[in-house]
Each structure stands twice: as structure tokens, then as C-alpha cells.
Design a protein around this motif. Structure first.
Motif, PDB file in Angstrom:
ATOM      1  N   GLY A   1       0.778  -1.232   0.000  1.00  0.00           N
ATOM      2  CA  GLY A   1       0.000   0.000   0.000  1.00  0.00           C
ATOM      3  C   GLY A   1       0.806   1.278   0.000  1.00  0.00           C
ATOM      4  O   GLY A   1       0.238   2.372   0.099  1.00  0.00           O
ATOM      5  N   THR A   2       2.128   1.190  -0.129  1.00  0.00           N
ATOM      6  CA  THR A   2       2.968   2.391  -0.120  1.00  0.00           C
ATOM      7  C   THR A   2       2.758   3.202  -1.392  1.00  0.00           C
ATOM      8  O   THR A   2       2.740   2.654  -2.503  1.00  0.00           O
ATOM      9  CB  THR A   2       4.448   2.004   0.017  1.00  0.00           C
ATOM     10  OG1 THR A   2       4.635   1.327   1.265  1.00  0.00           O
ATOM     11  CG2 THR A   2       5.349   3.229  -0.027  1.00  0.00           C
ATOM     12  N   GLN A   3       2.631   4.512  -1.235  1.00  0.00           N
ATOM     13  CA  GLN A   3       2.460   5.412  -2.371  1.00  0.00           C
ATOM     14  C   GLN A   3       3.822   5.883  -2.882  1.00  0.00           C
ATOM     15  O   GLN A   3       4.663   6.335  -2.096  1.00  0.00           O
ATOM     16  CB  GLN A   3       1.620   6.624  -1.976  1.00  0.00           C
ATOM     17  CG  GLN A   3       0.184   6.284  -1.640  1.00  0.00           C
ATOM     18  CD  GLN A   3      -0.667   7.527  -1.496  1.00  0.00           C
ATOM     19  OE1 GLN A   3      -1.113   8.124  -2.476  1.00  0.00           O
ATOM     20  NE2 GLN A   3      -0.876   7.928  -0.243  1.00  0.00           N
ATOM     21  N   ILE A   4       4.000   5.762  -4.188  1.00  0.00           N
ATOM     22  CA  ILE A   4       5.261   6.132  -4.838  1.00  0.00           C
ATOM     23  C   ILE A   4       5.007   7.326  -5.756  1.00  0.00           C
ATOM     24  O   ILE A   4       4.181   7.253  -6.676  1.00  0.00           O
ATOM     25  CB  ILE A   4       5.834   4.955  -5.645  1.00  0.00           C
ATOM     26  CG1 ILE A   4       5.979   3.717  -4.755  1.00  0.00           C
ATOM     27  CG2 ILE A   4       7.165   5.350  -6.286  1.00  0.00           C
ATOM     28  CD1 ILE A   4       6.865   3.912  -3.539  1.00  0.00           C
ATOM     29  N   ALA A   5       5.724   8.414  -5.498  1.00  0.00           N
ATOM     30  CA  ALA A   5       5.547   9.634  -6.278  1.00  0.00           C
ATOM     31  C   ALA A   5       6.326   9.551  -7.583  1.00  0.00           C
ATOM     32  O   ALA A   5       7.450   9.048  -7.626  1.00  0.00           O
ATOM     33  CB  ALA A   5       6.016  10.841  -5.467  1.00  0.00           C
ATOM     34  N   TYR A   6       5.708  10.070  -8.631  1.00  0.00           N
ATOM     35  CA  TYR A   6       6.379  10.118  -9.929  1.00  0.00           C
ATOM     36  C   TYR A   6       5.814  11.279 -10.739  1.00  0.00           C
ATOM     37  O   TYR A   6       4.735  11.804 -10.441  1.00  0.00           O
ATOM     38  CB  TYR A   6       6.203   8.798 -10.698  1.00  0.00           C
ATOM     39  CG  TYR A   6       4.804   8.564 -11.215  1.00  0.00           C
ATOM     40  CD1 TYR A   6       4.432   8.955 -12.506  1.00  0.00           C
ATOM     41  CD2 TYR A   6       3.832   7.960 -10.411  1.00  0.00           C
ATOM     42  CE1 TYR A   6       3.132   8.752 -12.980  1.00  0.00           C
ATOM     43  CE2 TYR A   6       2.542   7.755 -10.875  1.00  0.00           C
ATOM     44  CZ  TYR A   6       2.192   8.159 -12.152  1.00  0.00           C
ATOM     45  OH  TYR A   6       0.912   7.972 -12.614  1.00  0.00           O
TER      46      TYR A   6
ATOM     47  N   ASP B   1       7.557  -1.315  -6.626  1.00  0.00           N
ATOM     48  CA  ASP B   1       7.286   0.116  -6.768  1.00  0.00           C
ATOM     49  C   ASP B   1       7.435   0.557  -8.227  1.00  0.00           C
ATOM     50  O   ASP B   1       6.602   1.302  -8.758  1.00  0.00           O
ATOM     51  CB  ASP B   1       8.265   0.930  -5.918  1.00  0.00           C
ATOM     52  CG  ASP B   1       8.081   0.741  -4.427  1.00  0.00           C
ATOM     53  OD1 ASP B   1       7.029   0.206  -4.007  1.00  0.00           O
ATOM     54  OD2 ASP B   1       8.999   1.137  -3.678  1.00  0.00           O
ATOM     55  N   LEU B   2       8.520   0.126  -8.855  1.00  0.00           N
ATOM     56  CA  LEU B   2       8.793   0.557 -10.218  1.00  0.00           C
ATOM     57  C   LEU B   2       7.758   0.007 -11.196  1.00  0.00           C
ATOM     58  O   LEU B   2       7.299   0.726 -12.098  1.00  0.00           O
ATOM     59  CB  LEU B   2      10.204   0.135 -10.633  1.00  0.00           C
ATOM     60  CG  LEU B   2      11.343   0.747  -9.794  1.00  0.00           C
ATOM     61  CD1 LEU B   2      12.697   0.236 -10.284  1.00  0.00           C
ATOM     62  CD2 LEU B   2      11.300   2.269  -9.829  1.00  0.00           C
ATOM     63  N   THR B   3       7.377  -1.239 -11.031  1.00  0.00           N
ATOM     64  CA  THR B   3       6.354  -1.798 -11.929  1.00  0.00           C
ATOM     65  C   THR B   3       5.001  -1.141 -11.668  1.00  0.00           C
ATOM     66  O   THR B   3       4.217  -0.950 -12.609  1.00  0.00           O
ATOM     67  CB  THR B   3       6.259  -3.327 -11.786  1.00  0.00           C
ATOM     68  OG1 THR B   3       5.995  -3.670 -10.424  1.00  0.00           O
ATOM     69  CG2 THR B   3       7.553  -3.990 -12.231  1.00  0.00           C
ATOM     70  N   ALA B   4       4.730  -0.760 -10.424  1.00  0.00           N
ATOM     71  CA  ALA B   4       3.486  -0.047 -10.134  1.00  0.00           C
ATOM     72  C   ALA B   4       3.448   1.302 -10.847  1.00  0.00           C
ATOM     73  O   ALA B   4       2.396   1.709 -11.369  1.00  0.00           O
ATOM     74  CB  ALA B   4       3.323   0.148  -8.623  1.00  0.00           C
ATOM     75  N   VAL B   5       4.578   1.986 -10.885  1.00  0.00           N
ATOM     76  CA  VAL B   5       4.649   3.260 -11.610  1.00  0.00           C
ATOM     77  C   VAL B   5       4.415   3.035 -13.107  1.00  0.00           C
ATOM     78  O   VAL B   5       3.648   3.768 -13.747  1.00  0.00           O
ATOM     79  CB  VAL B   5       6.003   3.952 -11.360  1.00  0.00           C
ATOM     80  CG1 VAL B   5       6.201   5.127 -12.317  1.00  0.00           C
ATOM     81  CG2 VAL B   5       6.107   4.424  -9.910  1.00  0.00           C
TER      82      VAL B   5
END
Length: 261
Positions: A10-15, A80-84
Motif C-alpha cells: 500500500g505504499t504510495q510512490i511519487a512520480y 514500486d517501479l512496476t506499479a509506476v
């Protein structure tokens, strides 16, 4: 900034996304943010011909900052990277990463090779890195972050340096969450890295670069490049681990030839 969510925790990754053309995922190193690519001119040089996907790694910038070392396992970083990429709606990207961003790129290529069209990584390592931050900063740096915060860390680092920490570096570092970075360092120390045979199985066009004065990563980069079939290795003269990001003219020239622009 926009946000992708790693479904695993559930961590939010900013991009953020800028430019147009073939997508390029750009991943920064430790204690920094996506803005480093702007600072040294990469965004300005590339956005006319590339769709740039700029990420703040978890624990950094505007991404969420867990305080548990388990939250920074490399498999989670890959998630994280694949989620972005999923949030942007792109299946396959060219990849550019430096330092920890290089390490993450190697892990992403190993775990999800179908997402990586080409790989360009600088100052990275695929091996175990226990003690790397103690060597880069000073012994016990994670303990100091936990116990004395970022101000205490900066003062201790100053005592171990030949030259004082400059104002710009102090400002960037002071914006970080000390507890999150302590957890991040402990996770990096525990990461076993990738076996040599994994890199030997890479099929993507790959470029490795490193500064000639980078005592922490020169041998590591050479070793990784020797394992990846048909990869390129470039040593940038006169730069160390901290300054190679600033050698943007040299790096961009390498990338232009590598991508065939």
C-alpha cells in the motif's frame, strides 16, 4: 507529482512524467530525489525526444517513507517501479539509473525482463553491499540517523570529511526523514544482490558507466558489465561516485550513441 500504489504493502510512490517519445524510466540514487535529473540537465536534454518517467524512490522525496527495514527489500522496490509503469500505462521502457537506481534497474531487469527494453546504469553493483554506507559516510551512520536525526548525521559526517558538507548538500539531506533512511540503509546492508548467472542471462542492450575515481563502484561496475552479454562499459575520466551524475555531457553523449538517436 502523481502517485502509484504498490499493492503489496500500500505504499504510495511519487512520480512525474514529462516529454514525448519512447518512454524512459529514470531512477535516482540514495538520499536524493527525481529532481537530481533536472539539476544536472538530463531532463532538459532528453524531454524533446523521450517520455521521461521520473520516480522518487520510497523513503525519498514525496514518496511515502516507511520506518521498517523490511519495507525496503529489493523485491518491494521492484514492485514500486512496476506499479509506476502500470500507472503510466506503459508496458516496456528504456531504463536509466545511477547508484541505487542502477542496482534497482538490474533487479527490475532480472525480475521483469519484459518491462525493460534497454538498460543504462551508472555507478552500480549487483553484489552484496553490507557496510557500503558506512564506507561512503562513516561507521555506524544508520545508528546516528536513528539516534540523532539528520542534523546529527550531518555533523558526524562533517567530522569524517576532508572538506565540510556544502550548503546545497546539507539542504537536500536535511529534507530527508532520518528514520526512513536508517531503515533503508539497514535493508541495503542485508540485500544479498543478484547471482552472477542472472546477469549472464540478460538479453537487453545494456550500457554500464562509472567514474574513473569511483573507488566504491569502479570494480563493481566492471564486474557487472563483464557478465552481461554484449554490454558496453564506459569509464568517465576524472569523476568519482558523488560527481559522476554531474558529468551529464559525457553521459548524455554515451546514451545518444547507445540508443542510436
Amino acid at each position: 507529482m502523481e502517485y502509484a500504489v504498490n499493492a503489496a504493502d500500500g505504499t504510495q510512490i511519487a512520480y512525474t512524467v514529462t516529454g514525448s517519445g519512447p518512454p524512459l524510466l529514470m531512477v535516482h540514487g540514495s538520499f536524493l530525489t527525481h529532481t537530481i535529473w533536472r539539476t544536472f540537465g538530463y531532463v532538459k536534454a532528453l524531454r524533446g525526444s523521450r517520455q521521461l518517467i521520473l520516480v522518487d524512490n520510497r523513503g525519498h522525496g514525496r514518496s511515502e517513507k516507511p520506518h521498517s527495514p523490511d519495507a525496503y527489500a529489493m523485491g518491494t522496490i521492484v514492485g514500486d517501479l512496476t506499479a509506476v509503469l502500470d500507472a503510466v500505462g506503459t508496458k516496456t521502457v528504456d531504463y536509466l539509473g545511477y547508484s541505487f537506481g542502477a542496482r534497482a534497474g538490474l533487479a527490475l531487469t532480472a525480475a521483469a525482463p519484459e518491462r525493460v527494453r534497454s538498460l543504462a546504469v551508472g555507478g552500480g553493483s549487483h553484489g552484496a553491499q553490507a557496510g557500503a554506507f558506512d564506507r561512503l559516510f562513516f561507521p555506524g551512520c544508520a545508528d546516528v540517523l536513528e539516534q540523532a536525526g539528520m542534523d546529527g548525521f550531518l555533523e558526524a559526517w562533517n567530522e569524517h570529511r576532508i572538506f565540510p558538507v556544502d550548503a546545497g548538500t546539507r539542504t537536500v539531506f536535511s529534507a530527508n526523514d532520518a528514520q526512513a533512511l536508517a531503515a533503508y540503509i539497514r535493508a541495503c546492508d542485508a540485500d544479498p544482490g543478484l547471482p552472477d548467472e542472472v546477469l549472464q542471462g540478460f538479453t537487453q542492450p545494456s550500457l554500464f558507466y562509472v567514474g574513473s575515481q569511483d573507488g566504491t563502484r569502479l570494480d563493481d561496475t566492471r564486474a557487472a558489465a563483464a557478465l552481461v552479454p554484449n554490454s558496453e562499459l564506459h569509464v568517465i575520466r576524472g569523476f568519482d561516485h558523488s560527481t559522476t551524475m554531474a558529468a551529464s555531457a559525457d553521459v548524455l553523449e554515451l546514451l545518444e550513441r547507445f540508443w542510436g538517436n
